[in-house]
Design an enzyme around this catalytic site. Structure first.
Site, PDB file in Angstrom:
ATOM      1  N   GLU A  73       0.826  -1.217   0.000  1.00  0.00           N
ATOM      2  CA  GLU A  73       0.000   0.000   0.000  1.00  0.00           C
ATOM      3  C   GLU A  73       0.857   1.263   0.000  1.00  0.00           C
ATOM      4  O   GLU A  73       0.544   2.251   0.650  1.00  0.00           O
ATOM      5  CB  GLU A  73      -0.932  -0.015   1.220  1.00  0.00           C
ATOM      6  CG  GLU A  73      -1.899  -1.182   1.219  1.00  0.00           C
ATOM      7  CD  GLU A  73      -2.781  -1.235   2.455  1.00  0.00           C
ATOM      8  OE1 GLU A  73      -2.724  -0.295   3.286  1.00  0.00           O
ATOM      9  OE2 GLU A  73      -3.526  -2.219   2.594  1.00  0.00           O
ATOM     10  N   CYS A  74       1.927   1.243  -0.748  1.00  0.00           N
ATOM     11  CA  CYS A  74       2.891   2.342  -0.794  1.00  0.00           C
ATOM     12  C   CYS A  74       2.807   3.037  -2.150  1.00  0.00           C
ATOM     13  O   CYS A  74       2.421   2.417  -3.151  1.00  0.00           O
ATOM     14  CB  CYS A  74       4.301   1.765  -0.580  1.00  0.00           C
ATOM     15  SG  CYS A  74       5.651   2.958  -0.707  1.00  0.00           S
ATOM     16  N   GLY A  75       3.179   4.298  -2.187  1.00  0.00           N
ATOM     17  CA  GLY A  75       3.238   5.008  -3.459  1.00  0.00           C
ATOM     18  C   GLY A  75       4.233   4.380  -4.417  1.00  0.00           C
ATOM     19  O   GLY A  75       4.149   4.558  -5.636  1.00  0.00           O
ATOM     20  N   LEU A  76       5.192   3.621  -3.866  1.00  0.00           N
ATOM     21  CA  LEU A  76       6.208   2.965  -4.703  1.00  0.00           C
ATOM     22  C   LEU A  76       5.831   1.528  -5.076  1.00  0.00           C
ATOM     23  O   LEU A  76       6.575   0.856  -5.777  1.00  0.00           O
ATOM     24  CB  LEU A  76       7.567   2.972  -3.976  1.00  0.00           C
ATOM     25  CG  LEU A  76       8.125   4.347  -3.611  1.00  0.00           C
ATOM     26  CD1 LEU A  76       9.453   4.208  -2.863  1.00  0.00           C
ATOM     27  CD2 LEU A  76       8.303   5.222  -4.842  1.00  0.00           C
ATOM     28  N   THR A  77       4.660   1.069  -4.621  1.00  0.00           N
ATOM     29  CA  THR A  77       4.236  -0.310  -4.887  1.00  0.00           C
ATOM     30  C   THR A  77       4.257  -0.670  -6.376  1.00  0.00           C
ATOM     31  O   THR A  77       4.599  -1.806  -6.721  1.00  0.00           O
ATOM     32  CB  THR A  77       2.844  -0.577  -4.271  1.00  0.00           C
ATOM     33  OG1 THR A  77       2.936  -0.381  -2.856  1.00  0.00           O
ATOM     34  CG2 THR A  77       2.367  -1.994  -4.542  1.00  0.00           C
TER      35      THR A  77
END
Length: 197
Positions: A73-77
């Site tokens: 659930e990360c912006g970098l996922t």
């Protein structure tokens, strides 16, 4: 006169032996220092994968390895897509990616191992090895990450895991050679060049 000559010979012999002992002592100190400074390697670790099976890093000898801490659930996922692309391109060239889900940053990996496995497969078709969720910083830091982040263990440098998707590059001898910033894409030229060299 004979006694004087004999005394000189004895002094010379004792002096030579003393110098030899000094040299031997210096050599042993140097060897001990070299042994204590010797880098550890990644092959000492056995971990558990997302499915509860044992994963032995010793099975990766002779391969270049990228270790990356992941989160769902990360912006970098979306980097999962690039990681899979990189793996598909180079998996037959003695290269492997090993993912370690971690919930250390903003609670961005809250799921169980089963949920993480389903997410990776469904959304990104991940086929590179994914390990059981661990901690990559703090008091409960996993031993693999203690190795990756502590110079006295990895022989390269101290580092801190800054965020999800930080990459650690391991050479074919199991030694840490580079730490890559989380925002640097897995398909960055620097990483590709390292794999191909």
């Amino acid at each position: 006169m004979k006694r004087l000559v004999l005394a000189i010979v004895v002094v010379l012999i004792v002096s030579c032996k003393s110098k030899d002992k000094q040299k031997e002592s210096v050599r042993k100190v140097a060897e001990n220092k070299e042994q204590t400074m010797q880098k550890e390697d990644i092959y000492q670790f056995k971990v558990e994968d997302l499915y509860g099976d044992s994963f032995d890093f010793a099975s990766l000898k002779g391969k270049k390895i990228m270790i990356v801490n992941t989160a769902s659930e990360c912006g970098l996922t979306p980097q999962y897509e690039n990681l899979q692309e990189l793996y598909d391109t180079y998996k037959n060239d003695n290269f492997i990616i090993v993912g370690f889900p971690a919930n250390n940053f903003g609670g961005q990996e809250p799921g169980s191992d089963d949920e993480i496995a389903a997410f990776c497969k469904k959304n990104y078709g991940v086929t590179f090895p994914m390990m059981s969720k661990i901690s990559v910083k703090g008091d409960d830091m996993h031993p693999v990450y203690r190795f990756l982040t502590q110079k006295d263990k990895n022989g390269l440098k101290d580092s801190e895991v800054q965020w999800n998707f930080q990459k650690y590059l391991i050479d074919k001898e199991g030694h840490l050679v580079e730490v890559i910033d989380p925002k640097t894409l897995p398909i960055d030229e620097k990483i590709v060049d390292w794999i191909e060299e």
